[in-house]
Design a protein around this motif. Structure first.
Motif, short mmCIF file in Angstrom:
data_model
loop_
_atom_site.label_atom_id
_atom_site.label_comp_id
_atom_site.label_asym_id
_atom_site.label_seq_id
_atom_site.Cartn_x
_atom_site.Cartn_y
_atom_site.Cartn_z
N MET A 141 0.83 -1.21 0.00
CA MET A 141 0.00 0.00 0.00
C MET A 141 0.86 1.26 0.00
O MET A 141 0.54 2.25 -0.67
CB MET A 141 -0.95 -0.03 1.21
CG MET A 141 -1.97 -1.16 1.13
SD MET A 141 -2.91 -1.41 2.66
CE MET A 141 -4.07 -0.05 2.56
N PHE A 144 2.04 1.67 -3.49
CA PHE A 144 0.96 2.15 -4.34
C PHE A 144 0.74 3.65 -4.14
O PHE A 144 0.40 4.37 -5.08
CB PHE A 144 -0.32 1.37 -4.02
CG PHE A 144 -1.49 1.73 -4.92
CD1 PHE A 144 -1.63 1.14 -6.16
CD2 PHE A 144 -2.44 2.65 -4.51
CE1 PHE A 144 -2.70 1.45 -6.99
CE2 PHE A 144 -3.52 2.98 -5.32
CZ PHE A 144 -3.65 2.38 -6.57
N TRP A 249 -0.27 -7.00 -11.76
CA TRP A 249 0.34 -5.98 -10.92
C TRP A 249 1.84 -6.01 -11.17
O TRP A 249 2.44 -7.07 -11.31
CB TRP A 249 0.04 -6.24 -9.44
CG TRP A 249 -1.35 -5.82 -9.07
CD1 TRP A 249 -2.43 -6.63 -8.93
CD2 TRP A 249 -1.80 -4.49 -8.84
NE1 TRP A 249 -3.54 -5.89 -8.62
CE2 TRP A 249 -3.17 -4.55 -8.56
CE3 TRP A 249 -1.18 -3.23 -8.86
CZ2 TRP A 249 -3.94 -3.43 -8.28
CZ3 TRP A 249 -1.92 -2.10 -8.59
CH2 TRP A 249 -3.30 -2.21 -8.30
N VAL A 491 -6.42 -4.78 -2.50
CA VAL A 491 -7.00 -3.89 -3.53
C VAL A 491 -8.39 -4.39 -3.87
O VAL A 491 -8.64 -5.59 -3.93
CB VAL A 491 -6.10 -3.91 -4.79
CG1 VAL A 491 -6.82 -3.32 -5.99
CG2 VAL A 491 -4.81 -3.14 -4.54
N PRO A 503 -8.56 0.29 -9.72
CA PRO A 503 -8.10 -0.32 -8.47
C PRO A 503 -8.01 0.72 -7.34
O PRO A 503 -7.52 1.83 -7.53
CB PRO A 503 -6.70 -0.83 -8.84
CG PRO A 503 -6.22 0.11 -9.90
CD PRO A 503 -7.45 0.53 -10.67
N TYR A 504 -8.47 0.33 -6.16
CA TYR A 504 -8.38 1.17 -4.96
C TYR A 504 -7.86 0.32 -3.81
O TYR A 504 -8.13 -0.89 -3.74
CB TYR A 504 -9.75 1.76 -4.59
CG TYR A 504 -10.27 2.78 -5.59
CD1 TYR A 504 -10.04 4.14 -5.40
CD2 TYR A 504 -11.00 2.37 -6.70
CE1 TYR A 504 -10.53 5.07 -6.31
CE2 TYR A 504 -11.49 3.29 -7.61
CZ TYR A 504 -11.25 4.65 -7.41
OH TYR A 504 -11.73 5.57 -8.31
N LEU A 505 -7.16 0.97 -2.90
CA LEU A 505 -6.69 0.27 -1.71
C LEU A 505 -7.78 0.16 -0.67
O LEU A 505 -8.61 1.06 -0.53
CB LEU A 505 -5.50 1.02 -1.09
CG LEU A 505 -4.22 1.14 -1.93
CD1 LEU A 505 -3.21 2.01 -1.19
CD2 LEU A 505 -3.63 -0.24 -2.23
N TYR A 544 -12.67 -7.89 -4.90
CA TYR A 544 -11.25 -7.85 -4.57
C TYR A 544 -10.40 -8.22 -5.79
O TYR A 544 -10.87 -8.90 -6.72
CB TYR A 544 -10.92 -8.85 -3.46
CG TYR A 544 -11.22 -8.39 -2.06
CD1 TYR A 544 -10.60 -7.26 -1.52
CD2 TYR A 544 -12.10 -9.11 -1.25
CE1 TYR A 544 -10.85 -6.87 -0.21
CE2 TYR A 544 -12.36 -8.72 0.06
CZ TYR A 544 -11.73 -7.59 0.57
OH TYR A 544 -11.97 -7.19 1.85
N GLU A 545 -9.15 -7.84 -5.74
CA GLU A 545 -8.15 -8.39 -6.65
C GLU A 545 -8.06 -9.89 -6.36
O GLU A 545 -7.95 -10.31 -5.21
CB GLU A 545 -6.80 -7.72 -6.42
CG GLU A 545 -5.61 -8.40 -7.08
CD GLU A 545 -5.71 -8.44 -8.60
OE1 GLU A 545 -5.67 -9.56 -9.14
OE2 GLU A 545 -5.86 -7.35 -9.22
#
Length: 931
Positions: A141, A144, A249, A491, A503-505, A544-545
């Motif tokens: 994170m 990122f 990724w 993510v 994509p978001y954390l 989710y990823e």
């Protein structure tokens, strides 16, 4: 205990150390710190074989030695416990990988403890433990939320990037970012929506999503790294691997390329390993050149070249088969051959393609581009030696100056243009010279290399057809695996502008993101990774990823966690990091040179940039231990025999035979235990026959890599049970220099076992009577002891552990010959031996009447005065032949020695009345009388 019993002694002291937490370490500012680290193992189901502990024993000796020298030593152990084998076993059996891993770790810990390592087990880490991978996810994170500012040459928070956009847009921005990023002004930036700004920022972050060409193994359902692919198949299982473009990724390790090179000057690593890393990073200075497509002036192929001076010698262009322009460039006439070639290329790994310099292959697209300098048409081909992920995925072919290009041009009948008057014999091979003057080269005719390069780059930059550039072979690192048993990526995805999911954390408060339970460990029916099977697994309604992190994630920061293993507020406290700083001694195999040792340096530099750690490099000294090879045993089976018949080694040449591996554990001194062989092999029939020599079956032998398939694996538990951990430790070190490969031979351990028992007999006689006495040591005893103290001290400091063992053996022999049983000598002897043989020395230390542990003593100080000789025994040569030996005081001068030699009766006898012509006295060496 007067009788030597290694089993009782070792069990006793291992229990004492564990109960007293003898090796537990805390921050102690009154002592200098020293951090010793082993590359932590993956806990495989097979457990340890005798080759694995080699490095562990070396670091254990060094750790114990440093403690005796007054250092506060951190020497931890843990497990890199996410791994493909446990997942494959789960696929086959349905058993959760966590169960398999836990069982394997239990075995490993048991084996390690039996060998008597001084690990602080309270600091044990496991990368598959959610309490650990919480912080792996946290570092992801942080990555990122960061970008690389080339101006400050460090990673910064994404907020500083937004501030630069707010002030100047992209004008003057120097950032590591994706290719083809858009330009905009500050005003335009301010007009963008928050979602648009966020989407732009994704091209700059240190971890990002990208369409990457990867090694995909359909059978395993996952992407493999280059070092997990051998000869086009997976290293694990031998399944076919194809090249496939997938969204993955990716970590922007290339931003750190220069620092990864320059940082090598700060560390004490071997030159060969440094060169491996430098070559892998592959820094090269050259130029980017744009070739316009013949039928589309707006479309261009960019190539990077370190020899822009050869631009007029370009006779073809080669694209990677995966290059995005291949489909549009392929003409209908060439479509079938291009598609067939691409299909074949997908079956080969990138490593295979790079290393295969002999095979020449390719396919013509049917299209052309234009040389920006000569204006000539250049045919565009595809070939598998060009990789999409390296440079631009395009290479300009200059056959007169590059051998691979020459081979290609010769094979396909393409022109070979001479460009320098100094080039020779280009009809038979390429000549890469930079000497001479340019010919057939337009604007640079008559110039030398330096003049030509400068002129071409200036022209390109003025006319917008290229520019000078530093390029790297290193690529951004794929950071995803389509498997279950790995760290979940923290993510989720939700729709951005136009419905495109971005994509978001997840929130940091929601860490760790724990692996969910699934019904089976295979990809879903739709081809999604196994995590797609998790029911109800989402983040506030968002998906989710589904990929997990790669195998190198958890090992890229683990040394910090050992510093503060149970901290649930941060990956390690500032106090712990400031105290332990970095690893003083790191030991592991060379196979990690371009994997773990690069990725971990990258993460360390990033954490430094963000202010979390103080050091640019984390491993100040690195040693790569050699490999312990197996000594394989063989039996010889008769060919074309109806019944399985085996002929003894000494008779095999009388027959036509097939050589078969046999389990070394049923072979002793090359003699096969025939009954055990019959009982353990189900591939030899019911009643095998044996042709013996003197009633015995003799096996053949060879030195090979130790592996189960060769039946030459020796379990350390077996050795420790029979001979003891101390003997095992001493023997492993005695085999040879730490950094070299050497063969294991169980037959040789008997000598080391005899040494340990001989040491014991210096304390007890054969009837168990204690022989130790309080008496003043003699000069000879002190000399033997201090000679050993000096040698062992020097050997350990230089990691020459094998010669220390020899010194111990010599010392014990000398003291035994002197019948030395004196406490003053034996106490110091067992202290210097204790790093190598901790169990027996703890026992003997206690027998000497000491109540505290030998581990808290001081390493004895070498006193040079004990090695000063009072006298010297001179060989006396007469006309070159030694005729006598005479003892004189060590400090006697030459004149006195000459006088006494000539007065000696034996010398006078050999002189037979003759007067010497001269006498040569070499102090403390020899006396030569010439007559």
């Amino acid at each position: 205990m007067s009788e030597f019993n290694h089993r009782e002694i070792e069990k006793k002291w291992q229990q004492v150390w564990e109960e007293n937490q003898t090796y537990k370490v805390e921050i102690d500012h009154t002592k200098p710190k020293f951090y010793v680290l082993d590359m932590f193992p993956y806990p495989s189901g097979a457990g340890l074989h005798v080759g694995h502990p080699l490095g562990y024993i070396a670091t254990d000796i060094y750790s114990r030695y440093k403690r005796l020298k007054g250092f506060n030593v951190l020497h931890p152990m843990g497990f890199d416990s996410f791994g493909l084998p446990a997942e494959q076993y789960a696929i086959q059996t349905g058993q959760h990988p966590a169960v398999t891993t836990e069982n394997n770790i239990t075995t490993y810990i048991s084996q390690l403890k039996k060998i008597g390592f001084c690990y602080d087990w309270s600091r044990e880490v496991r990368t598959s433990d959610a309490k650990y991978y919480k912080w792996t996810q946290w570092i992801f994170m942080e990555l990122f939320n960061s970008w690389y500012n080339k101006e400050s040459d460090q990673a910064e928070t994404i907020e500083t990037l937004y501030a630069k956009f707010e002030q100047n847009g992209t004008s003057g921005l120097k950032a590591a970012c994706n290719d083809e990023t858009s330009s905009f002004t500050a005003e335009e930036w301010k007009s963008f929506s928050e979602t648009e700004k966020y989407k732009i920022s994704l091209d700059y972050r240190l971890t990002y999503l990208s369409d990457a060409v990867v090694n995909f193994c359909p059978a395993l359902g996952m992407v493999l790294s280059n070092d997990e692919v051998k000869d086009g198949v997976s290293e694990r299982g031998g399944y076919p691997v194809v090249q496939k473009k997938m969204q993955q990724w990716v970590m922007r390790i290339t931003a750190y390329a220069d620092r990864l090179i320059s940082g090598l000057d700060l560390v004490d690593w071997s030159d060969s390993l440094k060169e491996q890393q430098k070559n892998w990073i592959g820094r090269s200075v050259g130029a980017m050149v744009k070739f316009t497509l013949e039928n589309n002036a707006d479309a261009k192929i960019e190539v990077f070249t370190t020899r822009v001076d050869t631009i007029y010698g370009v006779s073809f262009m080669v694209l990677a088969p995966e290059h995005e322009l291949v489909a549009s460039l392929t003409t209908p006439e060439q479509k079938e051959s291009i598609e067939n070639y691409i299909s074949e290329t997908q079956k080969r790994s990138e490593l295979d393609r790079m290393s295969d310099v002999r095979t020449v292959s390719g396919a013509f697209t049917g299209s052309y581009c234009i040389n920006p300098f000569s204006g000539e048409k250049v045919p565009i081909w595809i070939a598998d030696y060009v990789l999409a992920g390296y440079g631009t995925g395009a290479v300009m072919g200059v056959p007169s100056g590059d051998q691979r290009d020459w081979n290609f041009a010769t094979h396909f009948g393409l022109p070979i243009v001479q460009i320098l008057d100094a080039q020779a014999d280009i009809e038979t091979q390429a000549d890469a010279t930079k000497e001479g003057k340019y010919i057939n080269s337009g604007m640079i005719n008559g110039l030398n290399y330096k003049e030509a390069t400068a002129k071409l780059i200036a022209f390109m930059e003025q006319n917008g057809i290229g520019k000078g550039k530093v390029n790297y072979r290193l690529r951004d690192a794929v950071f995803a695996r389509q498997r279950y048993w790995g760290e979940p990526v923290p993510v989720f995805f939700k729709d951005g502008s136009g419905g495109e999911p971005l994509p978001y954390l997840i929130d940091k408060e929601d860490l760790p993101l724990v692996l969910p339970e699934i019904d089976k460990y295979l990809p879903t029916e739709d081809g999604e990774p196994p995590l797609g099977r998790a029911e109800g697994w989402n983040y506030k309604g968002n998906e989710y990823e589904l990929s997990t992190m790669p195998g190198w994630a958890g090992s890229s920061w683990y040394w910090f966690r050992y510093m503060d293993a149970h901290n649930d507020q941060e990956f390690a406290s500032k106090e712990a990091i400031d105290y332990w700083q970095n690893v003083d001694l790191y030991l592991g195999g060379t196979e990690h040179a371009t994997g773990h040792l690069l990725y971990s340096r990258f993460w360390n530099k990033f954490l430094k940039d963000r202010g979390h750690v103080p050091q640019e490099e984390y491993a100040m000294k690195l040693i790569n231990q050699g490999m312990i090879m197996g000594r394989s045993s063989f039996v010889y089976r008769l060919k074309d025999s109806e019944k399985a018949t085996f002929v003894s080694y000494g008779l095999k040449d009388q027959y036509e035979t097939t050589k078969l591996h046999v389990d070394v554990n049923i072979v002793e001194n090359d003699i096969l235990d025939v009954d055990k062989f019959k009982a353990t092999r189900n591939d030899i029939g019911d009643d095998p026959q044996f042709i013996l020599e003197d009633g015995k079956y003799n096996c053949g032998s060879e030195v090979e890599k130790m592996s189960k398939s060769k039946y030459n694996v020796v379990n350390p538990d077996t050795i420790v049970e029979k001979y003891g951990a101390d003997t095992f430790r001493l023997y492993e070190m005695f085999l040879g220099p730490l950094t070299e490969s050497k063969p294991w031979d169980t037959r040789g351990i008997e000598g080391t076992y005899r040494f340990v028992r001989k040491l014991w007999r210096m304390f007890f006689d054969q009837n168990g009577k204690n022989l130790v006495v309080d008496a003043e040591p003699t000069k000879e005893e002190l000399k033997a002891l201090h000679k050993t103290i000096k040698k062992v001290n020097e050997d350990i400091e230089s990691f020459s552990f094998n010669t220390s063992v020899s010194s111990f053996m010599i010392c014990v022999n000398e003291l035994s010959d002197l019948k030395c049983h004196k406490k003053a000598i034996l106490e110091k002897l067992v202290v210097i031996l204790s790093p190598y043989a901790p169990h027996v020395t703890e026992e003997l230390w206690q027998i000497l009447g000491n109540s505290d542990s030998i581990t808290v003593q001081e390493f004895p100080v070498f006193e040079a005065k004990h090695l000063i000789e009072d006298s010297f025994e001179y060989p006396i040569q007469i006309n070159g032949k030694v005729r006598a030996t005479l003892n004189f005081p060590a400090d006697m001068n030459k004149e006195e020695i000459e006088k006494l030699v000539l007065e000696n009766d034996l010398v006078l006898k050999w002189l037979e009345g003759a007067t010497p012509k001269k006498i040569i006295v070499v102090p403390k060496r020899i006396v030569n009388v010439v007559i």
